[in-house]
Write an enzyme that holds these catalytic residues in place. Structure first.
Site, PDB file in Angstrom:
ATOM      1  CE1 TYR A  46      20.293  60.030  98.607  1.00  0.00           C
ATOM      2  CE2 TYR A  46      17.992  60.451  99.143  1.00  0.00           C
ATOM      3  CZ  TYR A  46      19.020  59.567  98.891  1.00  0.00           C
ATOM      4  OH  TYR A  46      18.776  58.222  98.917  1.00  0.00           O
ATOM      5  CD  GLU A  58      21.763  56.722  97.797  1.00  0.00           C
ATOM      6  OE1 GLU A  58      21.162  56.579  98.867  1.00  0.00           O
ATOM      7  OE2 GLU A  58      22.919  56.290  97.598  1.00  0.00           O
TER       8      GLU A  58
END
Length: 390
Positions: A112, A200
């Protein structure tokens, strides 16, 4: 402002951030052609991904893998036009109007990466985690130490040593470190130069052949900076937004639809938040956040009122105005015009203070409309909650 995954990947590619090969499709024919092009180029498979402004698409059935052109066409036929329900769309779901047809990759790890503004530090923070492909909010709540953070010094950008530090802590192989640094610095340049408020990459993947990719991408932009970015503003998809919020934006009104029954019209964001709080305290639920702003004119007030009344959940309206820049008599004129124009039947509670307040109250009295005037915010909240429940 939000954009779709395929749009975010197009932007990131310009900054040297590696993304899988793929094309957006709005029709079944386009989806089939995109899948064929990828298979002809050597793809082992393709992913058919619904393009909506919400997460959890895979769990909702909006992301499927196909091993052939025929299978890709079958999947596209099922997803295109479906109402996709995820934990972020609510039970009403979102209509899928676009697909992203993308090559599959030999994934080894799912990680991530994310960038947001840290309000406590008053600067951006670059985040990373080995817990990719998961709901990062859940990871942060259950195991905060799993989120690695590097705060950005204004004017410096993400520095090389910070990117290397994150890359090593993510457990990347030595041969992947330089590529990861290039990936992360490109990501931050995109964030900064597009005036993003959120970026993101979830998941950020490593492949068995050593390559690194943004398998998914999410970008939100600062609405207040869009005057600098006509190209980005053109990417807005109003079909993904609440129709009332879209309508409000046409008149420079700050409106957010909520789930309650008490419509609110207030001037000033702080007072609007306090009004919502006191409605809750009185036992009610606000139906919206609506800040008409300090410099609103009678026309804007009229449009604000019309937008409020377009919400079928609204059972009563609270108008809470402190007239400083916005004069109370001007607001009262707009309210009366809107009430007459819309043939208002709902109870309206008003709490008015400030510039020309007596003139404003006189306008309301002379209108011969059934307004309920309150003396204080507490009094107004109690009266509007009682009216909504009646």
């Amino acid at each position: 402002m939000k954009i779709h995954e395929y749009q975010a990947k197009t932007i990131l590619k310009k900054y040297g951030v590696a993304v899988p090969r793929g094309e957006m499709a709005e029709t079944l024919e386009q989806a089939e052609a995109a899948a064929k092009k990828l298979f002809d180029a050597g793809a082992a498979g393709v992913v058919v991904k619904a393009q909506i402004h919400a997460g959890g698409r895979g769990k909702g059935g909006g992301v499927k893998i196909a091993k052939s052109v025929g299978e890709a066409k079958e999947i596209a036929a099922k997803i295109l036009g479906m109402t996709l329900v995820t934990h972020q769309t609510g039970p009403e779901g979102r209509l899928v109007r676009r697909l992203l047809i993308e090559e599959t990759l030999p994934i080894e790890k799912e990680l991530y990466l994310g960038i947001v503004i840290d309000r406590n530090e008053s600067r951006p923070v670059f985040m990373a985690s080995v817990a990719g492909g998961m709901e990062i909010e859940q990871v942060a709540a259950e195991n905060p130490d799993a989120i690695l953070k590097e705060h950005i010094t204004p004017g410096m950008g993400l520095e090389g040593f910070q990117a290397r530090k994150l890359a090593f802590r993510l457990g990347l192989k030595p041969a992947q470190i330089n590529e990861a640094v290039k990936f992360m610095t490109g990501l931050y340049r995109a964030f900064e130069e597009t005036d993003s408020s959120l970026m993101e990459i979830n998941p950020f993947v490593t492949c068995s052949d050593g390559r690194l990719f943004a398998l998914d991408a999410k970008m939100n932009f600062d609405d207040n900076a869009m005057f600098r970015h006509a190209d980005l503003k053109a990417l807005r998809d109003v079909t993904e937004e609440d129709p009332l919020e879209v309508e409000a934006s046409k008149y420079s009104l700050n409106y957010i639809k909520l789930d309650g029954t008490v419509g609110c019209m207030v001037n000033g964001a702080g007072l609007a938040m306090a009004t919502m709080d006191i409605i809750k305290y009185a036992g009610g639920m606000p139906a919206n956040f609506l800040d008409v702003g300090g410099g609103a004119n009678a026309e804007q007030v009229t449009h604000a009122f019309e937008i409020l009344l377009s919400d079928k959940n609204v059972k009563a309206v609270l108008i809470n105005i402190f007239g400083g820049i916005l004069r109370v008599d001007m607001l009262a004129t707009g309210v009366v015009e809107a009430a007459k124009k819309t043939h208002m039947q709902l109870p309206i509670v008003l709490r008015l203070e400030g510039t020309n307040v007596e003139a404003g109250r006189e306008i309301l009295r002379q209108s011969e409309l059934n307004f309920i005037v309150a003396d204080t915010m507490k009094d107004a909240a109690e009266k509007v909650v009682a009216a909504a429940a009646a």
